[in-house]
Write a protein that holds these residues in place. Structure first.
Motif, mmCIF file in Angstrom:
data_model
loop_
_atom_site.group_PDB
_atom_site.id
_atom_site.type_symbol
_atom_site.label_atom_id
_atom_site.label_comp_id
_atom_site.label_asym_id
_atom_site.label_seq_id
_atom_site.Cartn_x
_atom_site.Cartn_y
_atom_site.Cartn_z
ATOM 1 N N ALA A 100 13.504 -1.515 4.624
ATOM 2 C CA ALA A 100 12.174 -1.790 5.172
ATOM 3 C C ALA A 100 11.114 -0.813 4.681
ATOM 4 N N VAL A 101 11.328 -0.176 3.533
ATOM 5 C CA VAL A 101 10.364 0.804 3.039
ATOM 6 C C VAL A 101 8.955 0.214 2.898
ATOM 7 N N PRO A 102 8.766 -0.996 2.323
ATOM 8 C CA PRO A 102 7.395 -1.535 2.249
ATOM 9 C C PRO A 102 6.738 -1.691 3.620
ATOM 10 N N ALA A 103 7.517 -2.177 4.609
ATOM 11 C CA ALA A 103 6.956 -2.333 5.956
ATOM 12 C C ALA A 103 6.660 -0.980 6.583
ATOM 13 N N VAL A 104 7.532 0.003 6.345
ATOM 14 C CA VAL A 104 7.309 1.349 6.888
ATOM 15 C C VAL A 104 6.044 1.948 6.299
ATOM 16 N N ILE A 105 5.839 1.779 4.985
ATOM 17 C CA ILE A 105 4.630 2.319 4.354
ATOM 18 C C ILE A 105 3.396 1.586 4.874
ATOM 19 N N SER A 106 3.488 0.273 5.032
ATOM 20 C CA SER A 106 2.357 -0.478 5.586
ATOM 21 C C SER A 106 2.000 0.018 6.972
ATOM 22 N N PHE A 107 3.022 0.185 7.807
ATOM 23 C CA PHE A 107 2.780 0.684 9.153
ATOM 24 C C PHE A 107 2.262 2.117 9.119
ATOM 25 N N GLY A 108 2.761 2.912 8.167
ATOM 26 C CA GLY A 108 2.294 4.289 8.047
ATOM 27 C C GLY A 108 0.814 4.365 7.716
ATOM 28 N N VAL A 109 0.351 3.504 6.807
ATOM 29 C CA VAL A 109 -1.073 3.485 6.463
ATOM 30 C C VAL A 109 -1.910 3.088 7.673
ATOM 31 N N SER A 142 -1.055 3.284 10.853
ATOM 32 C CA SER A 142 -0.956 4.335 11.868
ATOM 33 C C SER A 142 -1.857 5.515 11.516
ATOM 34 N N LEU A 143 -1.874 5.886 10.236
ATOM 35 C CA LEU A 143 -2.737 6.986 9.791
ATOM 36 C C LEU A 143 -4.198 6.674 10.068
ATOM 37 N N VAL A 144 -4.629 5.454 9.720
ATOM 38 C CA VAL A 144 -6.039 5.082 9.915
ATOM 39 C C VAL A 144 -6.384 5.061 11.398
ATOM 40 N N ALA A 192 -12.173 11.015 3.146
ATOM 41 C CA ALA A 192 -11.480 11.007 1.858
ATOM 42 C C ALA A 192 -9.961 10.883 1.974
ATOM 43 N N PRO A 193 -9.269 11.606 2.892
ATOM 44 C CA PRO A 193 -7.811 11.442 2.970
ATOM 45 C C PRO A 193 -7.371 10.015 3.264
ATOM 46 N N LEU A 194 -8.144 9.276 4.057
ATOM 47 C CA LEU A 194 -7.791 7.885 4.349
ATOM 48 C C LEU A 194 -7.896 7.024 3.100
ATOM 49 N N VAL A 195 -8.960 7.223 2.332
ATOM 50 C CA VAL A 195 -9.139 6.449 1.102
ATOM 51 C C VAL A 195 -8.027 6.762 0.111
ATOM 52 N N ILE A 196 -7.703 8.043 -0.046
ATOM 53 C CA ILE A 196 -6.649 8.437 -0.986
ATOM 54 C C ILE A 196 -5.307 7.863 -0.554
ATOM 55 N N ALA A 197 -5.007 7.929 0.747
ATOM 56 C CA ALA A 197 -3.725 7.406 1.242
ATOM 57 C C ALA A 197 -3.616 5.908 0.997
ATOM 58 N N PHE A 198 -4.692 5.168 1.238
ATOM 59 C CA PHE A 198 -4.632 3.727 1.032
ATOM 60 C C PHE A 198 -4.498 3.385 -0.445
ATOM 61 N N LEU A 199 -5.255 4.055 -1.313
ATOM 62 C CA LEU A 199 -5.167 3.768 -2.743
ATOM 63 C C LEU A 199 -3.783 4.094 -3.290
ATOM 64 N N ALA A 200 -3.173 5.174 -2.775
ATOM 65 C CA ALA A 200 -1.846 5.554 -3.245
ATOM 66 C C ALA A 200 -0.768 4.580 -2.777
ATOM 67 N N ALA A 201 -0.978 3.961 -1.611
ATOM 68 C CA ALA A 201 0.068 3.109 -1.028
ATOM 69 C C ALA A 201 -0.304 1.638 -1.000
ATOM 70 N N GLN A 202 -1.347 1.238 -1.713
ATOM 71 C CA GLN A 202 -1.830 -0.133 -1.562
ATOM 72 C C GLN A 202 -0.816 -1.166 -2.037
ATOM 73 N N ARG A 203 -0.035 -0.860 -3.084
ATOM 74 C CA ARG A 203 0.947 -1.836 -3.557
ATOM 75 C C ARG A 203 2.012 -2.084 -2.507
ATOM 76 N N TRP A 204 2.544 -0.996 -1.930
ATOM 77 C CA TRP A 204 3.554 -1.143 -0.879
ATOM 78 C C TRP A 204 2.941 -1.721 0.393
ATOM 79 N N PHE A 205 1.678 -1.383 0.640
ATOM 80 C CA PHE A 205 1.009 -1.913 1.824
ATOM 81 C C PHE A 205 0.907 -3.434 1.745
ATOM 82 N N ILE A 206 0.481 -3.955 0.598
ATOM 83 C CA ILE A 206 0.358 -5.407 0.435
ATOM 84 C C ILE A 206 1.726 -6.073 0.500
ATOM 85 N N ASP A 207 2.739 -5.466 -0.145
ATOM 86 C CA ASP A 207 4.090 -6.024 -0.098
ATOM 87 C C ASP A 207 4.624 -6.055 1.326
#
Length: 281
Positions: free
Chosen positions: A196-205, A207-209, A258-273
């Protein structure tokens, strides 16, 4: 060889759709672009009637230096990482086993419990603010990291999201793990979580926001400046500046965003998946 042409109405629909999406993107991005633009300008240009996106005289060094020197902005950002990191850790500790039980285990009342989880999505956190405040006051936890972290350690949305993803995992994989002698908790952490790594990363983004931008609850339980989260830190900065020095204020807001933007850009592929795969079933 003749090629099949696309109907004119479908082309018009696609064009209209892109225009609407483009206008929506402009409306969403405009406040952030303006924030960054103001953070680079001297006071004279900020209040000038002639608006320009880029400054005629760059004042970025002065604004950002003032933002980090007049208030402990670095401390506010560090508090944001501490709070959001701790909240996400405890949310995973709760959400993964709960989602596994709701998705893959057969037990009486499972659907009723899942319905209660869905109902929990409808309850605003402001409803429980007063009882939680009284509880933390009784235990002497007001004005501590624990007061910010503990109310968010159980994420109803996180349980729902992980459960939807676990439904897509084949039962044969779980049965094979049981045949190998793994217990249910071992299956959660050694089989389900890596899957569930893609779902965990999506939830992490998400949760961070959510928790990085949380303002209501920290405003209630935090009085000490050194414990302030980023949004609360902007309020302290605004109070210190009397609300008139917009250059450093926008610089502080940019540094906090800025940290929110950087986190989303870094994880956007996994976030969409992750978001896409949770909607498969």
């Amino acid at each position: 060889m003749r090629t099949k042409t696309q109907p004119a109405d479908s082309i018009a629909f696609a064009l209209a759709r892109h225009v609407v999406l483009g206008l929506g993107a402009v409306l969403m991005l405009a406040p952030f672009v303006l924030m960054v633009s103001v953070s680079l300008k001297p006071p004279g240009e900020i209040f000038s009637p002639d608006f320009t996106l880029l400054p005629k005289v760059w004042h970025a060094v002065e604004n950002y230096s003032a933002a980090f020197s007049r208030q402990p902005l670095a401390r506010f950002i560090l508090n944001g990482f501490i709070v959001t990191g701790a909240i996400f850790f405890f949310q995973l500790i709760v959400a993964l086993p709960a989602a596994y039980a709701l998705a893959k285990l057969r037990w009486q009342g499972r659907e009723t419990v899942f319905l209660m989880v869905l109902l929990g999505l409808l309850i605003p956190h402001q409803v429980t603010a007063i009882p939680l405040y009284i509880l933390f006051w009784k235990f002497g936890l007001i004005d501590t990291y624990a007061a910010i972290i503990l109310p968010s350690t159980i994420s109803v949305f996180g349980i729902f999201l992980m459960r939807q993803f676990f439904l897509t995992v084949p039962d044969d994989l779980i049965n094979a793990a049981r045949l190998d002698g793994l217990g249910e908790f071992a299956i959660v952490w050694r089989i389900m979580m890596p899957t569930a790594v893609p779902a965990v990363i999506s939830f992490g983004v998400l949760s961070l926001v959510w928790n990085w931008n949380e303002f209501f609850w920290p405003l209630i339980v935090i009085q000490s400046e050194h414990l302030a989260t980023p949004p609360l830190g902007v309020v302290f900065f605004n109070n210190a500046e009397a609300g008139t020095n917009y250059g450093p204020l926008m610089a502080a807001a940019t540094a906090i965003t800025a940290p929110l933007v950087i986190a989303f850009l870094a994880a956007q592929r996994w976030f969409i998946d992750g978001v896409t795969m949770t909607a498969v079933k």
